[in-house]
Scaffold this motif. Structure first.
Motif, PDB file in Angstrom:
ATOM      1  N   SER A   6       0.812  -1.218   0.000  1.00 36.18           N
ATOM      2  CA  SER A   6       0.000   0.000   0.000  1.00 36.18           C
ATOM      3  C   SER A   6       0.847   1.271   0.000  1.00 36.18           C
ATOM      4  N   PRO A  19       0.314   3.942 -13.372  1.00 30.28           N
ATOM      5  CA  PRO A  19      -0.267   4.764 -12.301  1.00 30.28           C
ATOM      6  C   PRO A  19       0.826   5.464 -11.506  1.00 30.28           C
ATOM      7  N   THR A  20       0.575   6.686 -11.121  1.00 31.57           N
ATOM      8  CA  THR A  20       1.559   7.443 -10.345  1.00 31.57           C
ATOM      9  C   THR A  20       1.334   7.216  -8.854  1.00 31.57           C
ATOM     10  N   ALA A  21       2.374   7.505  -8.074  1.00 29.66           N
ATOM     11  CA  ALA A  21       2.285   7.338  -6.629  1.00 29.66           C
ATOM     12  C   ALA A  21       1.359   8.393  -6.031  1.00 29.66           C
ATOM     13  N   THR A  22       0.650   8.031  -4.973  1.00 31.25           N
ATOM     14  CA  THR A  22      -0.241   8.964  -4.280  1.00 31.25           C
ATOM     15  C   THR A  22       0.579   9.885  -3.383  1.00 31.25           C
ATOM     16  N   PRO A  23       0.021  10.995  -2.962  1.00 34.86           N
ATOM     17  CA  PRO A  23       0.749  11.891  -2.041  1.00 34.86           C
ATOM     18  C   PRO A  23       1.191  11.190  -0.765  1.00 34.86           C
ATOM     19  N   ASP A  24       0.367  10.299  -0.208  1.00 33.93           N
ATOM     20  CA  ASP A  24       0.754   9.598   1.009  1.00 33.93           C
ATOM     21  C   ASP A  24       1.943   8.673   0.757  1.00 33.93           C
ATOM     22  N   GLN A  25       1.935   7.980  -0.367  1.00 33.79           N
ATOM     23  CA  GLN A  25       3.060   7.106  -0.693  1.00 33.79           C
ATOM     24  C   GLN A  25       4.340   7.907  -0.877  1.00 33.79           C
ATOM     25  N   ARG A  30       3.281   1.741  -2.132  1.00 33.94           N
ATOM     26  CA  ARG A  30       3.803   1.893  -3.492  1.00 33.94           C
ATOM     27  C   ARG A  30       2.643   1.901  -4.479  1.00 33.94           C
ATOM     28  N   PRO A  31       2.833   2.538  -5.663  1.00 38.47           N
ATOM     29  CA  PRO A  31       1.793   2.463  -6.696  1.00 38.47           C
ATOM     30  C   PRO A  31       1.715   1.052  -7.266  1.00 38.47           C
TER      31      PRO A  31
END
Length: 572
Positions: free
Chosen positions: A111, A125-131, A113-114
């Protein structure tokens, strides 16, 4: 001569000496192993696990490397001014452990990592701000840890000795340990990351950080720990302010009317200040109201001691030489990131069951540096002394490193021309997915080996030169000057790559359609100009004693027989 005898002759007091070296170098080596294991493969980690595009990943990696390299100057200032070297190093090794734990979590918890994506795909898919927050927190802690250890440890080690010869020997072996640990990190740990799992690779780095902390603490009772005397930068600022406030005063070469300090018993001499940068001498001219009746300072921002003036002059004289080291770092940073991208396109197989990780190529540079340093310390420099009766000067050593670095950039250009010939002959330039070029990855090693040989000459040479030429209160900052050079090199290499991308078509996202050879030739040409500037400045430079470095070495030899191998050489 045994170890304890060496301590008694080479260091003052009961602490310090060569008994401290296994603990200092052992801790630094373990920490270097952890840091290199986390950073050597960072570009590949970003591309494969966080779906970052190749050129963008190279730019991010250069920025991270710049942060890791710039942070040590802050650590040096803090240790010089407030806490001393050991407390800063101890806290930083613990922070390193925390950063490695975070890296391990990003690689083992899905969770963080993208979603996985095929390399080269345009729909990843790009990484989320939390990641990204967790990843960048780990990177930030690596920067903090490096800030408190990378060059502060070198200063702490040199502080264990009184002899400049032993200090130089320590620097050689310190950097050998750094390069060896980098070799292991970029091979063993990177291989585990690529072939076993990223989690196990970062886990090994975490274990190395824990070992670094333990080894450092084991030697606590042996360390010489000079106490900081407050911020030395305040005194330097006072000199500049006082000189500006008294700019109308006439400059006199005589010592009459100059301030040498209130405690005459501690003065080594009342010789007048040097004539170079003589306008700064006005800061030491006593005028009405500067002193109290007992001789103490009444207006510290209008009057400084002659020694404080000479300390500022020493730094000002070094700065032009220091600036020439920045271009070296720029070329090395650009070459390192572009070589990884080249490696991702060529045949990296060595035998039927092994493929060289792209992030491990830099190991050839580290290995070349370690081997070259060993040969310099044990064979080349002793042979030079035996044949000529002279010590090799630090500035000449740095200059030779400049020249070899230019040759390395030219070699990179020639190797890239070979790679592009293979691309054109097999019509791979239009393959946006990044087809493998039928060319062995071993061709990329020669330029990296040359860079490693050059680093063995100019890198420790600059550190030793700054340590010896800076005022004693700024020696931690002196070794940290190399951190600024490296950091600026990485930051400016990012700016240079961005400029090249905007101004030319040499660096498209598809490396097989690029003109990297032109980038390398540009670096070689810039390095030649930079070397010319260095030679002019080195010829004009005078050591703090007032004599040119080369003449000082020749005078020492003329007055005494060739120096024997130091006790440090014998023990190591």
């Amino acid at each position: 001569m045994d170890l304890e005898d060496g301590m008694s002759t080479k260091s003052s007091g009961k602490r310090g000496g060569w008994i401290t070296v296994p603990f200092i170098i052992g801790s630094a080596g373990a920490l270097g192993l952890a840091t290199s294991g986390a950073s050597a493969n960072l570009l590949v980690y970003l591309v494969e696990e966080f779906n970052v595009k190749s050129i963008d990943a190279a730019q991010i990696t250069n920025i991270v490397n710049g942060c890791v390299s710039l942070a040590p100057i802050l650590g040096a200032v803090i240790s010089d001014s407030f806490f001393g070297c050991f407390p800063v190093i101890a806290v930083s090794t613990a922070i390193s452990l925390l950063s490695m734990v975070l890296f391990t979590l990003t690689s083992t918890i899905s969770s963080l990592r993208p979603a996985p994506c095929a390399t080269g795909s345009d729909a990843c898919p790009t990484a989320t701000p939390d990641q990204l927050a967790v990843l960048y927190a780990a990177v930030a802690l690596v920067c903090v840890a490096s800030g408190g250890t990378r060059f502060t440890t070198a200063t702490m080690g040199a502080d264990q000795f009184d002899s400049a010869t032993d200090q130089n020997v320590f620097f050689n072996w310190y950097f050998i340990a750094q390069y060896v640990s980098s070799v292991l990190g970029a091979t063993v740990i990177v291989y585990v990351q690529d072939s076993v799992s990223w989690g196990w690779g970062f886990g090994i780095s975490a274990a190395a950080s824990a070992a670094a902390t333990a080894v450092l603490l084991l030697g606590l009772r042996h360390y010489r720990r000079p106490k900081p005397t407050g911020s030395p930068f305040t005194g330097l600022a006072r000199v500049a302010v006082a000189a500006v406030r008294k700019w109308r005063l006439p400059t006199s070469p005589e010592a009459v009317g100059l301030f040498f300090g209130p405690d005459k018993s501690t003065l080594q001499s009342n010789q007048p200040p040097s004539l170079s940068l003589r306008w700064l001498n006005k800061a030491a001219v006593v005028t009405r109201g500067d002193n109290n009746e007992d001789g103490s300072l009444a207006k510290p921002w209008r009057l400084c001691t002659v020694q404080e003036v000479e300390d500022l002059k020493a730094i000002v004289r070094i700065l032009p030489l220091w600036l020439t080291g920045i271009f070296l770092s720029i070329s090395i940073g650009i070459q390192g990131s572009l070589t990884v991208l080249q490696a991702l396109t060529v045949d990296r197989r060595l035998g039927p069951h092994f493929s060289v990780p792209a992030g491990s190529l830099i190991v050839s540079s580290f290995a070349a540096s370690a081997v070259t340093l060993f040969l310099l310390d044990r064979f080349i420099f002793p042979t030079w002394r035996m044949l000529t009766g002279r010590e090799e000067t630090l500035l000449r050593r740095v200059g030779i490193g400049h020249a070899i670095n230019i040759a390395a950039m030219a070699a990179s250009a020639l190797v890239e021309r070979m790679r592009m010939s293979a691309v054109r002959s097999h019509r791979l330039a239009d393959d946006l997915a990044g087809a493998t070029v039928p060319m062995s990855v071993l061709w990329l090693l020669l330029p990296l080996v040359l860079v490693g040989v050059a680093e063995a000459l100019h890198f420790p040479g600059q550190v030793a030169f700054y340590y010896q030429e800076f005022p004693p209160a700024l020696r931690g900052t002196a070794t940290g000057m190399m951190a600024v050079i490296i950091a600026l090199g990485f930051y400016l290499s990012t700016a240079v790559i961005d400029l090249v991308r905007r101004a030319t078509d040499w660096l498209p996202d598809n490396v097989n359609a690029s003109r990297l050879d032109r980038v390398y030739w540009t670096l070689a040409a810039g390095g030649a100009v930079n070397l010319g500037m260095f030679l002019i400045l080195a010829q004009a430079y005078r050591c703090r004693s007032g004599s040119p470095e080369t003449l000082a070495a020749e005078k020492q030899v003329a007055l005494a027989p060739p120096p024997p191998t130091s006790e440090g050489h014998k023990r190591l």
